[in-house]
Design a protein around this motif. Sequence first.
Motif, PDB file in Angstrom:
ATOM      1  N   GLY A 109       0.789  -1.222   0.000  1.00 31.04           N
ATOM      2  CA  GLY A 109       0.000   0.000   0.000  1.00 31.04           C
ATOM      3  C   GLY A 109       0.823   1.276   0.000  1.00 31.04           C
ATOM      4  O   GLY A 109       0.288   2.361   0.212  1.00 31.04           O
ATOM      5  N   ALA A 110       2.132   1.142  -0.252  1.00 26.40           N
ATOM      6  CA  ALA A 110       3.001   2.318  -0.227  1.00 26.40           C
ATOM      7  C   ALA A 110       2.779   3.190  -1.464  1.00 26.40           C
ATOM      8  O   ALA A 110       2.594   2.695  -2.564  1.00 26.40           O
ATOM      9  CB  ALA A 110       4.463   1.889  -0.162  1.00 26.40           C
ATOM     10  N   GLU A 111       2.804   4.485  -1.239  1.00 25.58           N
ATOM     11  CA  GLU A 111       2.690   5.468  -2.316  1.00 25.58           C
ATOM     12  C   GLU A 111       4.095   5.747  -2.876  1.00 25.58           C
ATOM     13  O   GLU A 111       5.098   5.429  -2.250  1.00 25.58           O
ATOM     14  CB  GLU A 111       2.109   6.769  -1.753  1.00 25.58           C
ATOM     15  N   ARG A 112       4.134   6.402  -4.030  1.00 27.27           N
ATOM     16  CA  ARG A 112       5.404   6.722  -4.681  1.00 27.27           C
ATOM     17  C   ARG A 112       6.380   7.426  -3.735  1.00 27.27           C
ATOM     18  O   ARG A 112       7.541   7.059  -3.653  1.00 27.27           O
ATOM     19  CB  ARG A 112       5.139   7.581  -5.918  1.00 27.27           C
ATOM     20  N   SER A 113       5.918   8.427  -3.037  1.00 25.20           N
ATOM     21  CA  SER A 113       6.808   9.196  -2.154  1.00 25.20           C
ATOM     22  C   SER A 113       7.394   8.315  -1.049  1.00 25.20           C
ATOM     23  O   SER A 113       8.561   8.463  -0.693  1.00 25.20           O
ATOM     24  CB  SER A 113       6.077  10.392  -1.556  1.00 25.20           C
ATOM     25  N   ALA A 114       6.612   7.400  -0.524  1.00 25.46           N
ATOM     26  CA  ALA A 114       7.101   6.495   0.524  1.00 25.46           C
ATOM     27  C   ALA A 114       8.135   5.515  -0.042  1.00 25.46           C
ATOM     28  O   ALA A 114       9.126   5.186   0.622  1.00 25.46           O
ATOM     29  CB  ALA A 114       5.946   5.733   1.158  1.00 25.46           C
ATOM     30  N   ILE A 115       7.911   5.063  -1.274  1.00 25.59           N
ATOM     31  CA  ILE A 115       8.856   4.141  -1.914  1.00 25.59           C
ATOM     32  C   ILE A 115      10.188   4.845  -2.143  1.00 25.59           C
ATOM     33  O   ILE A 115      11.256   4.324  -1.811  1.00 25.59           O
ATOM     34  CB  ILE A 115       8.270   3.596  -3.230  1.00 25.59           C
ATOM     35  N   VAL A 116      10.138   6.052  -2.681  1.00 24.30           N
ATOM     36  CA  VAL A 116      11.357   6.823  -2.931  1.00 24.30           C
ATOM     37  C   VAL A 116      12.072   7.121  -1.608  1.00 24.30           C
ATOM     38  O   VAL A 116      13.294   6.997  -1.507  1.00 24.30           O
ATOM     39  CB  VAL A 116      11.034   8.125  -3.703  1.00 24.30           C
ATOM     40  N   ALA A 117      11.324   7.482  -0.583  1.00 25.27           N
ATOM     41  CA  ALA A 117      11.918   7.768   0.726  1.00 25.27           C
ATOM     42  C   ALA A 117      12.599   6.526   1.298  1.00 25.27           C
ATOM     43  O   ALA A 117      13.691   6.623   1.882  1.00 25.27           O
ATOM     44  CB  ALA A 117      10.852   8.285   1.691  1.00 25.27           C
ATOM     45  N   ALA A 118      11.990   5.359   1.118  1.00 23.24           N
ATOM     46  CA  ALA A 118      12.578   4.117   1.622  1.00 23.24           C
ATOM     47  C   ALA A 118      13.895   3.814   0.917  1.00 23.24           C
ATOM     48  O   ALA A 118      14.887   3.431   1.560  1.00 23.24           O
ATOM     49  CB  ALA A 118      11.597   2.957   1.443  1.00 23.24           C
ATOM     50  N   VAL A 119      13.935   4.013  -0.385  1.00 24.17           N
ATOM     51  CA  VAL A 119      15.163   3.771  -1.145  1.00 24.17           C
ATOM     52  C   VAL A 119      16.249   4.733  -0.697  1.00 24.17           C
ATOM     53  O   VAL A 119      17.394   4.340  -0.459  1.00 24.17           O
ATOM     54  CB  VAL A 119      14.918   3.878  -2.669  1.00 24.17           C
ATOM     55  N   ARG A 120      15.912   5.999  -0.548  1.00 23.84           N
ATOM     56  CA  ARG A 120      16.894   6.989  -0.078  1.00 23.84           C
ATOM     57  C   ARG A 120      17.423   6.633   1.305  1.00 23.84           C
ATOM     58  O   ARG A 120      18.610   6.759   1.577  1.00 23.84           O
ATOM     59  CB  ARG A 120      16.271   8.377  -0.051  1.00 23.84           C
ATOM     60  N   GLN A 121      16.538   6.174   2.158  1.00 24.34           N
ATOM     61  CA  GLN A 121      16.933   5.807   3.526  1.00 24.34           C
ATOM     62  C   GLN A 121      17.930   4.650   3.490  1.00 24.34           C
ATOM     63  O   GLN A 121      18.951   4.676   4.179  1.00 24.34           O
ATOM     64  CB  GLN A 121      15.700   5.420   4.332  1.00 24.34           C
ATOM     65  N   VAL A 122      17.683   3.664   2.662  1.00 23.37           N
ATOM     66  CA  VAL A 122      18.583   2.529   2.540  1.00 23.37           C
ATOM     67  C   VAL A 122      19.924   2.971   1.947  1.00 23.37           C
ATOM     68  O   VAL A 122      20.984   2.591   2.430  1.00 23.37           O
ATOM     69  CB  VAL A 122      17.948   1.394   1.684  1.00 23.37           C
ATOM     70  N   LEU A 123      19.882   3.787   0.898  1.00 16.86           N
ATOM     71  CA  LEU A 123      21.109   4.262   0.274  1.00 16.86           C
ATOM     72  C   LEU A 123      21.950   5.097   1.233  1.00 16.86           C
ATOM     73  O   LEU A 123      23.183   5.041   1.201  1.00 16.86           O
ATOM     74  CB  LEU A 123      20.790   5.092  -0.965  1.00 16.86           C
ATOM     75  N   ASP A 124      21.295   5.850   2.089  1.00 14.48           N
ATOM     76  CA  ASP A 124      22.010   6.686   3.059  1.00 14.48           C
ATOM     77  C   ASP A 124      22.482   5.903   4.268  1.00 14.48           C
ATOM     78  O   ASP A 124      23.180   6.442   5.116  1.00 14.48           O
ATOM     79  CB  ASP A 124      21.103   7.844   3.521  1.00 14.48           C
ATOM     80  N   GLY A 125      22.069   4.630   4.355  1.00 13.94           N
ATOM     81  CA  GLY A 125      22.503   3.795   5.467  1.00 13.94           C
ATOM     82  C   GLY A 125      21.763   4.063   6.760  1.00 13.94           C
ATOM     83  O   GLY A 125      22.217   3.690   7.821  1.00 13.94           O
ATOM     84  N   SER A 126      20.621   4.706   6.672  1.00 18.12           N
ATOM     85  CA  SER A 126      19.847   5.006   7.870  1.00 18.12           C
ATOM     86  C   SER A 126      18.918   3.837   8.174  1.00 18.12           C
ATOM     87  O   SER A 126      18.342   3.268   7.273  1.00 18.12           O
ATOM     88  CB  SER A 126      18.988   6.246   7.659  1.00 18.12           C
ATOM     89  N   PRO A 127      18.769   3.500   9.451  1.00 18.36           N
ATOM     90  CA  PRO A 127      17.843   2.405   9.806  1.00 18.36           C
ATOM     91  C   PRO A 127      16.402   2.786   9.649  1.00 18.36           C
ATOM     92  O   PRO A 127      16.023   3.893   9.550  1.00 18.36           O
ATOM     93  CB  PRO A 127      18.176   2.107  11.258  1.00 18.36           C
TER      94      PRO A 127
END
Length: 127
Positions: A109-127
Amino acid sequence: MTEFPVLTVRSTDPTPPYEQLRRQLAALIHDGTLAGGQRLPPLRQIAGDLGLAVGTVARTYRELEAAGLVESRRGRGTRVTDIPPPRAEDSPALLRAAEEFVQRARAFGAERSAIVAAVRQVLDGSP
């Protein structure tokens, strides 16, 4: 003869075993640990060493071959290609992985903005 790097598959990892193995071998090829022309161990050997089905290792090798990282020849085994692998951003495998992630995220049920935010969070190494 040079000893082959240690490979591991964690049963607690939600990533399928063939993908865990593919990632490790691809990384070893990209960083030069496995050089062009080097032969990979036979399917049965890796399967036995890791407690996997031969078909699981065969899928790993097929995925690596599809990415241009290895070449399999009957009687010669599977060897690392001499041709430099394509850049990751040009890789069909990367696009497939991104597509799978987006599909799974949308299933949650994730929206585009949530998907992009999740990818950025992973790339930045943030939990």
